[in-house]
Design a protein around this motif. Structure first.
Motif, PDB file in Angstrom:
ATOM      1  N   ASN A   1       3.483   8.971 -20.554  1.00 43.69           N
ATOM      2  CA  ASN A   1       3.058  10.038 -21.213  1.00 43.69           C
ATOM      3  C   ASN A   1       3.281  11.405 -20.739  1.00 43.69           C
ATOM      4  O   ASN A   1       3.098  12.125 -21.763  1.00 43.69           O
ATOM      5  N   LYS A   2       3.908  11.593 -19.944  1.00 45.59           N
ATOM      6  CA  LYS A   2       4.442  13.397 -18.912  1.00 45.59           C
ATOM      7  C   LYS A   2       2.841  14.249 -18.357  1.00 45.59           C
ATOM      8  O   LYS A   2       3.846  15.262 -18.856  1.00 45.59           O
ATOM      9  N   ASP A   3       1.929  13.176 -18.377  1.00 44.34           N
ATOM     10  CA  ASP A   3       1.041  13.934 -18.209  1.00 44.34           C
ATOM     11  C   ASP A   3       0.772  13.599 -16.327  1.00 44.34           C
ATOM     12  O   ASP A   3       0.498  13.136 -16.231  1.00 44.34           O
ATOM     13  N   LEU A   4       1.432  14.921 -15.627  1.00 47.10           N
ATOM     14  CA  LEU A   4       0.638  15.572 -14.361  1.00 47.10           C
ATOM     15  C   LEU A   4      -0.800  14.743 -13.862  1.00 47.10           C
ATOM     16  O   LEU A   4      -0.850  14.291 -12.762  1.00 47.10           O
ATOM     17  N   HIS A   5      -1.936  15.365 -14.816  1.00 50.63           N
ATOM     18  CA  HIS A   5      -2.626  14.663 -13.960  1.00 50.63           C
ATOM     19  C   HIS A   5      -3.367  13.890 -15.007  1.00 50.63           C
ATOM     20  O   HIS A   5      -3.356  13.494 -13.135  1.00 50.63           O
ATOM     21  N   TRP A   6      -2.827  13.060 -14.847  1.00 52.16           N
ATOM     22  CA  TRP A   6      -3.441  11.009 -15.287  1.00 52.16           C
ATOM     23  C   TRP A   6      -2.213  11.001 -13.926  1.00 52.16           C
ATOM     24  O   TRP A   6      -2.842   9.508 -13.718  1.00 52.16           O
ATOM     25  N   SER A   7      -1.436  11.082 -13.705  1.00 58.04           N
ATOM     26  CA  SER A   7      -0.318  10.445 -12.816  1.00 58.04           C
ATOM     27  C   SER A   7      -0.997  10.400 -11.996  1.00 58.04           C
ATOM     28  O   SER A   7      -0.918   9.484 -10.789  1.00 58.04           O
ATOM     29  N   ALA A   8      -1.107  11.855 -11.703  1.00 60.49           N
ATOM     30  CA  ALA A   8      -1.640  12.337  -9.786  1.00 60.49           C
ATOM     31  C   ALA A   8      -3.007  11.716  -9.798  1.00 60.49           C
ATOM     32  O   ALA A   8      -3.679  11.060  -8.889  1.00 60.49           O
ATOM     33  N   ILE A   9      -4.263  11.418 -10.616  1.00 62.42           N
ATOM     34  CA  ILE A   9      -5.227  10.928 -10.525  1.00 62.42           C
ATOM     35  C   ILE A   9      -5.086   9.556 -10.478  1.00 62.42           C
ATOM     36  O   ILE A   9      -5.575   8.720  -9.354  1.00 62.42           O
ATOM     37  N   ALA A  10      -4.017   8.915 -10.934  1.00 58.48           N
ATOM     38  CA  ALA A  10      -3.983   7.030 -11.311  1.00 58.48           C
ATOM     39  C   ALA A  10      -3.191   7.020  -9.513  1.00 58.48           C
ATOM     40  O   ALA A  10      -4.371   6.165  -8.579  1.00 58.48           O
ATOM     41  N   ALA A  11      -2.385   8.164  -8.815  1.00 61.54           N
ATOM     42  CA  ALA A  11      -2.542   7.708  -7.788  1.00 61.54           C
ATOM     43  C   ALA A  11      -3.197   7.731  -6.342  1.00 61.54           C
ATOM     44  O   ALA A  11      -3.419   6.045  -6.168  1.00 61.54           O
ATOM     45  N   LEU A  12      -4.176   8.768  -6.733  1.00 59.58           N
ATOM     46  CA  LEU A  12      -4.608   8.954  -5.928  1.00 59.58           C
ATOM     47  C   LEU A  12      -5.911   7.889  -6.148  1.00 59.58           C
ATOM     48  O   LEU A  12      -6.779   7.521  -4.962  1.00 59.58           O
ATOM     49  N   ALA A  13      -6.220   7.496  -7.130  1.00 61.91           N
ATOM     50  CA  ALA A  13      -6.870   6.656  -6.697  1.00 61.91           C
ATOM     51  C   ALA A  13      -6.932   5.321  -6.328  1.00 61.91           C
ATOM     52  O   ALA A  13      -8.024   4.322  -5.347  1.00 61.91           O
ATOM     53  N   VAL A  14      -5.847   5.224  -6.990  1.00 59.51           N
ATOM     54  CA  VAL A  14      -5.784   3.415  -6.244  1.00 59.51           C
ATOM     55  C   VAL A  14      -5.501   3.419  -4.714  1.00 59.51           C
ATOM     56  O   VAL A  14      -5.529   2.978  -4.061  1.00 59.51           O
ATOM     57  N   SER A  15      -4.741   4.828  -4.584  1.00 56.25           N
ATOM     58  CA  SER A  15      -4.863   4.965  -2.875  1.00 56.25           C
ATOM     59  C   SER A  15      -6.806   4.823  -2.569  1.00 56.25           C
ATOM     60  O   SER A  15      -6.790   3.674  -0.981  1.00 56.25           O
ATOM     61  N   LEU A  16      -7.536   5.396  -2.866  1.00 54.10           N
ATOM     62  CA  LEU A  16      -9.203   5.291  -2.468  1.00 54.10           C
ATOM     63  C   LEU A  16      -9.376   3.765  -2.060  1.00 54.10           C
ATOM     64  O   LEU A  16      -9.988   3.013  -1.673  1.00 54.10           O
TER      65      LEU A  16
ATOM     66  N   GLU B   1       0.579  -0.932  -0.235  1.00 53.22           N
ATOM     67  CA  GLU B   1      -0.259   0.336   0.100  1.00 53.22           C
ATOM     68  C   GLU B   1       0.383   1.168   0.101  1.00 53.22           C
ATOM     69  O   GLU B   1       0.687   2.235  -0.344  1.00 53.22           O
ATOM     70  N   THR B   2       2.120   1.095   0.002  1.00 56.58           N
ATOM     71  CA  THR B   2       3.497   2.635   0.318  1.00 56.58           C
ATOM     72  C   THR B   2       3.304   2.385  -0.762  1.00 56.58           C
ATOM     73  O   THR B   2       3.989   3.494  -0.965  1.00 56.58           O
ATOM     74  N   VAL B   3       3.983   1.493  -1.790  1.00 52.54           N
ATOM     75  CA  VAL B   3       4.064   1.695  -2.728  1.00 52.54           C
ATOM     76  C   VAL B   3       4.161   2.127  -3.744  1.00 52.54           C
ATOM     77  O   VAL B   3       3.830   2.878  -5.278  1.00 52.54           O
ATOM     78  N   LEU B   4       2.462   1.318  -3.784  1.00 53.65           N
ATOM     79  CA  LEU B   4       1.385   1.006  -5.036  1.00 53.65           C
ATOM     80  C   LEU B   4       1.754   2.995  -5.591  1.00 53.65           C
ATOM     81  O   LEU B   4       1.614   2.925  -6.879  1.00 53.65           O
ATOM     82  N   PRO B   5       1.107   3.150  -5.091  1.00 52.31           N
ATOM     83  CA  PRO B   5       0.810   5.035  -5.287  1.00 52.31           C
ATOM     84  C   PRO B   5       1.347   5.349  -6.427  1.00 52.31           C
ATOM     85  O   PRO B   5       1.263   5.946  -7.597  1.00 52.31           O
ATOM     86  N   GLY B   6       2.580   5.453  -5.753  1.00 54.52           N
ATOM     87  CA  GLY B   6       4.091   6.171  -5.817  1.00 54.52           C
ATOM     88  C   GLY B   6       4.495   5.682  -7.076  1.00 54.52           C
ATOM     89  O   GLY B   6       5.118   6.064  -8.128  1.00 54.52           O
ATOM     90  N   LEU B   7       4.833   3.718  -7.514  1.00 58.22           N
ATOM     91  CA  LEU B   7       4.806   3.516  -8.335  1.00 58.22           C
ATOM     92  C   LEU B   7       3.759   3.677  -9.811  1.00 58.22           C
ATOM     93  O   LEU B   7       4.232   4.027 -10.567  1.00 58.22           O
ATOM     94  N   LEU B   8       2.728   3.712  -9.167  1.00 57.08           N
ATOM     95  CA  LEU B   8       1.884   4.270 -10.268  1.00 57.08           C
ATOM     96  C   LEU B   8       2.243   5.320 -11.362  1.00 57.08           C
ATOM     97  O   LEU B   8       1.928   5.929 -12.443  1.00 57.08           O
ATOM     98  N   PHE B   9       2.090   6.873 -10.298  1.00 57.86           N
ATOM     99  CA  PHE B   9       2.558   7.767 -10.519  1.00 57.86           C
ATOM    100  C   PHE B   9       3.735   8.252 -11.380  1.00 57.86           C
ATOM    101  O   PHE B   9       3.709   8.444 -12.530  1.00 57.86           O
ATOM    102  N   VAL B  10       4.889   7.407 -10.876  1.00 60.16           N
ATOM    103  CA  VAL B  10       6.201   7.163 -12.063  1.00 60.16           C
ATOM    104  C   VAL B  10       5.843   7.368 -13.065  1.00 60.16           C
ATOM    105  O   VAL B  10       6.449   6.595 -13.932  1.00 60.16           O
ATOM    106  N   THR B  11       4.536   6.066 -13.188  1.00 58.84           N
ATOM    107  CA  THR B  11       5.508   4.725 -14.614  1.00 58.84           C
ATOM    108  C   THR B  11       4.555   5.421 -15.385  1.00 58.84           C
ATOM    109  O   THR B  11       4.560   5.771 -16.723  1.00 58.84           O
ATOM    110  N   ILE B  12       3.346   5.274 -15.176  1.00 62.03           N
ATOM    111  CA  ILE B  12       2.360   6.358 -15.764  1.00 62.03           C
ATOM    112  C   ILE B  12       3.165   8.067 -16.267  1.00 62.03           C
ATOM    113  O   ILE B  12       2.845   8.266 -17.355  1.00 62.03           O
ATOM    114  N   PHE B  13       3.627   8.948 -15.213  1.00 66.73           N
ATOM    115  CA  PHE B  13       4.340  10.028 -15.965  1.00 66.73           C
ATOM    116  C   PHE B  13       5.220   9.279 -16.934  1.00 66.73           C
ATOM    117  O   PHE B  13       5.679   9.952 -17.715  1.00 66.73           O
TER     118      PHE B  13
END
Length: 259
Positions: free
Chosen positions: A56-71, A41-53
């Motif tokens: 595609n270098k898209d901050l919004h989608w990376s941030a949304i994905a990280a927050l969504a998986v945390s929820l 649970e600690t690693v997965l959101p950050g891993l998803l953020f950096v993978t997506i970024f």
């Protein structure tokens, strides 16, 4: 095997007691730090953020994905009625990172709140140890049902907690010494991958050292059991006093009737 070679009852009991202490220590550390699931649970959101970024270098989608998986991780725990403190802490950490990155428009700032938290935690471990109240003892004391009894009644455990707190503080400071220069010099993807790589190994090293120090320390004093024993003894004293009072009343009544 001679009689001298055979293990005595005392030796066997001591070995069993040591194994019990180690088992309790392992269980307490697992509960306090979340175990394997907590690490995921600690690693997965950050891993998803950096993978997506990275893709595609898209901050919004990376941030949304990280927050969504945390929820989602929190919801899963709620559905299974598991302890949610580790998942909730992950949500708050990701949320702070998302807000900070969105407000500044800099994807690298997604990691800054977590880095500052790590630095603050490292200083907290060191400062509390210097003050004579090591932080790891404050964290694990309730888990071991000893609360703060180790401060005055169990010096061996206080020493172990101090060693463990020093270990946590220095390990986290070493982690910060790697991450903060990268924050200034590396790009977002490079910083993100290094941060993901440094999530688990320093944590496991600190937990292992904590286990080593505590496994060799004296057993914790169960203050809850002591309180329960005192309450039971007090009830027994009251019951005995009441019984004695009733007995005296009966004896006094008999004397009055005889008179």
């Amino acid at each position: 095997m001679t009689s001298l070679d055979k293990p005595t009852t005392e030796t066997v009991d001591a070995e069993d007691s040591e194994q019990d202490v180690r088992a309790v220590t392992e269980a307490a550390l697992f509960e306090a730090f979340g175990g394997l699931r907590g690490m995921i649970e600690t690693v997965l959101p950050g891993l998803l953020f950096v993978t997506i970024f990275t893709i595609n270098k898209d901050l919004h989608w990376s941030a949304i994905a990280a927050l969504a998986v945390s929820l989602v991780l929190v919801v899963v725990r709620l559905v299974k009625r598991d302890t949610v403190k580790h998942a909730f802490s992950g949500v708050f950490g990701v949320a702070f990172g998302v807000v900070f990155a969105m407000m500044t428009g800099n994807a690298k700032n997604f990691y800054l709140p977590g880095m500052l938290y790590t630095l603050g935690l490292a200083l907290a471990y060191i400062i509390t140890t210097l003050a004579g109240v090591p932080l790891i003892g404050l964290i694990l004391g309730p888990v071991f049902k000893e609360n703060l009894s180790w401060r005055t009644r169990n010096p061996g455990r206080k020493t172990a907690y101090a060693k463990a707190s020093w270990a946590w503080g220095l390990i986290l400071l070493a982690k910060c010494a790697i991450l903060f220069p990268l924050y200034w010099w590396a790009n977002t993807a490079q910083l993100g991958w290094v941060l993901v790589a440094l999530k688990i190994p320093p944590f496991l090293l600190a937990v292992w050292l904590t286990w080593v120090f505590l496994a060799k320390a004296p057993a914790p004093i169960d203050v809850f059991a002591e309180m329960e024993a005192e309450e039971q003894a007090e009830k027994e004293r009251k019951a005995a006093a009441e019984a004695s009072g009733e007995s005296q009343d009966v004896t006094s009544g008999r004397h009055r009737r005889d008179a």
